[in-house]
Design a protein around this motif. Structure first.
Motif, PDB file in Angstrom:
ATOM      1  N   UNK A 177       0.805  -1.218   0.000  1.00 31.05           N
ATOM      2  CA  UNK A 177       0.000   0.000   0.000  1.00 31.05           C
ATOM      3  C   UNK A 177       0.838   1.268   0.000  1.00 31.05           C
ATOM      4  N   UNK A 178       2.156   1.150  -0.224  1.00 29.13           N
ATOM      5  CA  UNK A 178       3.042   2.321  -0.207  1.00 29.13           C
ATOM      6  C   UNK A 178       3.055   2.975  -1.583  1.00 29.13           C
ATOM      7  N   UNK A 179       2.632   4.240  -1.628  1.00 31.06           N
ATOM      8  CA  UNK A 179       2.702   5.043  -2.849  1.00 31.06           C
ATOM      9  C   UNK A 179       3.180   6.421  -2.455  1.00 31.06           C
ATOM     10  N   UNK A 180       4.101   6.982  -3.203  1.00 25.90           N
ATOM     11  CA  UNK A 180       4.592   8.331  -2.935  1.00 25.90           C
ATOM     12  C   UNK A 180       4.724   9.043  -4.266  1.00 25.90           C
ATOM     13  N   UNK A 181       4.228  10.267  -4.306  1.00 22.06           N
ATOM     14  CA  UNK A 181       4.289  11.053  -5.531  1.00 22.06           C
ATOM     15  C   UNK A 181       4.904  12.400  -5.193  1.00 22.06           C
ATOM     16  N   UNK A 182       5.844  12.846  -6.009  1.00 28.30           N
ATOM     17  CA  UNK A 182       6.560  14.082  -5.737  1.00 28.30           C
ATOM     18  C   UNK A 182       6.919  14.737  -7.070  1.00 28.30           C
ATOM     19  N   UNK A 183       7.063  16.061  -7.061  1.00 32.57           N
ATOM     20  CA  UNK A 183       7.455  16.783  -8.266  1.00 32.57           C
ATOM     21  C   UNK A 183       8.592  17.742  -7.965  1.00 32.57           C
ATOM     22  N   UNK A 184       9.295  18.162  -9.016  1.00 29.51           N
ATOM     23  CA  UNK A 184      10.429  19.079  -8.841  1.00 29.51           C
ATOM     24  C   UNK A 184      10.597  19.925 -10.092  1.00 29.51           C
ATOM     25  N   UNK A 185      10.898  21.213  -9.893  1.00 27.32           N
ATOM     26  CA  UNK A 185      11.291  22.099 -10.989  1.00 27.32           C
ATOM     27  C   UNK A 185      12.585  22.785 -10.591  1.00 27.32           C
ATOM     28  N   UNK A 186      13.630  22.618 -11.386  1.00 29.56           N
ATOM     29  CA  UNK A 186      14.940  23.195 -11.095  1.00 29.56           C
ATOM     30  C   UNK A 186      14.932  24.678 -11.431  1.00 29.56           C
ATOM     31  N   UNK A 187      15.528  25.488 -10.560  1.00 29.59           N
ATOM     32  CA  UNK A 187      15.664  26.920 -10.833  1.00 29.59           C
ATOM     33  C   UNK A 187      16.946  27.138 -11.632  1.00 29.59           C
ATOM     34  N   UNK A 188      16.832  27.856 -12.746  1.00 32.00           N
ATOM     35  CA  UNK A 188      17.926  28.005 -13.696  1.00 32.00           C
ATOM     36  C   UNK A 188      18.202  29.480 -13.986  1.00 32.00           C
ATOM     37  N   UNK A 189      19.384  29.751 -14.521  1.00 29.10           N
ATOM     38  CA  UNK A 189      19.780  31.072 -14.985  1.00 29.10           C
ATOM     39  C   UNK A 189      20.313  30.924 -16.402  1.00 29.10           C
TER      40      UNK A 189
END
Length: 102
Positions: free
Chosen positions: A82-94
């Motif tokens: 029953x283990x579910x994990x959802x995550x998101x990421x946006x890298x900060x750029x120059x």
């Protein structure tokens, strides 16, 4: 032909004058100018890798914009628990434009 390999936010990039580089977010921008550390310099047939000589090399860049990279979705799943994990990421750029290699 003159180009350099510079350290740009944890990665190395091959740059020439006029190249536009997208790298990790740079916080210490002074008057719209950024200096990058050279790792290698190629000037025609001369290749410079000596640390003392590279300390005198200046690679300057002009600040263009701050932006964020594409959204990356991270999903973890373990069967039968029953283990579910959802995550998101946006890298900060120059984004910068190389203006000089001296």
């Amino acid at each position: 032909m003159v180009y350099a390999v510079v350290r740009a936010g944890g990665r190395q990039e091959k740059v020439e004058v006029g190249t536009i580089v997208t790298m990790d977010r740079v916080k210490n921008i002074k008057n719209g100018k950024v200096e990058l550390a050279a790792v290698l310099l190629v000037d025609g047939d001369n290749i410079t890798t000596d640390q003392d000589a590279l300390a005198k090399v200046k690679v300057t860049a002009e600040f263009l914009e701050n932006l964020r990279g594409p959204k990356i979705h991270i999903q973890k799943f373990k069967n039968k628990t029953g283990y579910k994990k959802r995550q998101g990421h946006r890298q900060e750029l120059t984004r910068v434009k190389i203006t000089g290699i001296k």
